[in-house]
Design an enzyme around this catalytic site. Structure first.
Site, PDB file in Angstrom:
ATOM      1  N   CYS A  88      21.301  16.128   8.984  1.00 50.54           N
ATOM      2  CA  CYS A  88      22.523  16.770   8.495  1.00 50.54           C
ATOM      3  C   CYS A  88      22.124  18.097   7.848  1.00 50.54           C
ATOM      4  O   CYS A  88      21.417  18.109   6.835  1.00 50.54           O
ATOM      5  CB  CYS A  88      23.208  15.859   7.480  1.00 50.54           C
ATOM      6  SG  CYS A  88      24.684  16.614   6.786  1.00 50.54           S
TER       7      CYS A  88
ATOM      8  N   CYS B  11      30.033  21.677   9.619  1.00 45.65           N
ATOM      9  CA  CYS B  11      28.911  20.854  10.084  1.00 45.65           C
ATOM     10  C   CYS B  11      27.739  21.814  10.338  1.00 45.65           C
ATOM     11  O   CYS B  11      27.842  22.703  11.196  1.00 45.65           O
ATOM     12  CB  CYS B  11      29.305  20.116  11.363  1.00 45.65           C
ATOM     13  SG  CYS B  11      27.939  19.146  12.032  1.00 45.65           S
TER      14      CYS B  11
HETATM   15  N1  LIG Z   1      27.541  13.208  11.505  1.00 47.66           N
HETATM   16  C1  LIG Z   1      26.402  13.795  12.129  1.00 47.66           C
HETATM   17  C2  LIG Z   1      25.292  14.091  11.184  1.00 47.66           C
HETATM   18  C3  LIG Z   1      25.737  14.997  10.097  1.00 47.66           C
HETATM   19  C4  LIG Z   1      25.929  16.417  10.548  1.00 47.66           C
HETATM   20  C5  LIG Z   1      26.270  17.269   9.406  1.00 47.66           C
HETATM   21  N2  LIG Z   1      27.453  17.146   8.718  1.00 47.66           N
HETATM   22  C6  LIG Z   1      25.624  18.603   9.343  1.00 47.66           C
HETATM   23  O1  LIG Z   1      25.942  19.394   8.444  1.00 47.66           O
HETATM   24  O2  LIG Z   1      24.722  18.877  10.140  1.00 47.66           O
HETATM   25  C7  LIG Z   1      25.826  12.872  13.204  1.00 47.66           C
HETATM   26  O3  LIG Z   1      25.941  11.641  13.120  1.00 47.66           O
HETATM   27  O4  LIG Z   1      25.232  13.404  14.133  1.00 47.66           O
END
Ligand SMILES: N[C@@H](CCC[C@H](N)C(=O)O)C(=O)O
Length: 260
Positions: free
Chosen positions: A76, A200
């Protein structure tokens, strides 16, 4: 868990996280239901994910990341930036750090409110029809669109994330629109949250790489990525399908702390 749990809440461009100092190892990382309950926005603290900051040899700390569904996740990016701010606030680090996450070593530096995080190199992009599929520590599907303000991101993202190809492992679905100032606007449906989030980091990084391929940008690049919760900046060196010196920069802010 009977005794109270101390936590801090941070957000990075609106991607919000519960941070727990687990240097004593009291938190049971296999307790999926506890993490899920803490991340629940009605019955818990509320967050897109939870992170444990742990001690580990040869690094300043280890980042253990869970999605809001309670499962330990892949990398993340915004979480990485927030845990760096948390480590600074705990007095573990000053402006620079090297820590370990699920995808390996990350180095970061803090510049006032902004955290600039080194991300893994990416060697190759794939296609799924017109969309790009890129793994920046987490898997991302990137689709270029028009009129992103009015796109039903939840409905469209849900359909792609749950189609036959991606249902089992899941994928994060990013919709990207080119802006007139050389930047891009990105909205993301996140796996593990199973909803649109306000930002994200690994998704913004993947979107910037897809934009470099789509619009034939080579060399040393810094690409501004606007998200619903703020502004991120992605930089890398692109040589064909190789992306090196990848960095994700943006805000990472303390929100509140408490015991539950
Ligand atoms: N939910 C994503 C992982 C988290 C990604 C995130 N919020 C970021 O900032 O990179 C997954 O399960 O791939």
């Amino acid at each position: 868990m009977d005794e109270k749990l101390s936590f801090s809440k941070y957000q990075g461009a609106g991607n919000d996280f519960i941070l727990v100092d687990n240097r004593t190892g009291f938190f049971d990382r296999s307790d999926v239901n506890l993490v899920k309950r803490l991340c629940d926005r009605r019955f818990g603290i509320g967050a897109d994910g939870l992170m444990l900051l742990q001690d580990i040899k040869n690094f300043d700390f280890e980042m253990v990341y869970f999605n809001a569904d309670g499962r330990e996740g892949t990398m993340c990016g915004n979480g990485g930036r927030c845990i760096v701010a948390f480590a600074r606030d705990l007095g573990i680090i000053a402006e620079r750090t090297a820590f370990l996450a699920v995808d390996g070593r990350h180095e970061a530096k803090i510049d006032e409110e902004l955290v600039d995080l080194g991300m893994i190199d990416v060697n190759g992009t794939a296609r799924d029809g017109a969309a790009y599929v890129i793994d920046t520590g987490s898997p991302h599907y990137i689709h270029f669109v028009q009129n992103l303000d009015n796109l039903p991101v939840y409905e469209e993202g849900y359909k792609i994330r749950n189609n036959d190809k991606y249902r089992k492992e899941g994928i994060n679905v990013n919709f990207v629109q080119q802006e007139s100032d050389g930047g891009y606007f990105v909205r993301t449906f996140e796996r593990g949250v199973e909803n649109e989030t306000l930002a994200c980091g690994t998704g913004a990084t993947a979107a910037a790489m897809a934009a470099a391929v789509e619009y034939s940008l080579e060399g040393s690049l810094e690409i501004p990525i606007r998200v619903l919760g703020g502004q991120l900046y992605i930089s890398f060196n692109r040589t064909g399908e190789q992306f090196t010196d990848v960095r994700l920069k943006g805000p990472a802010q303390f929100v509140f702390k408490g015991k539950i």
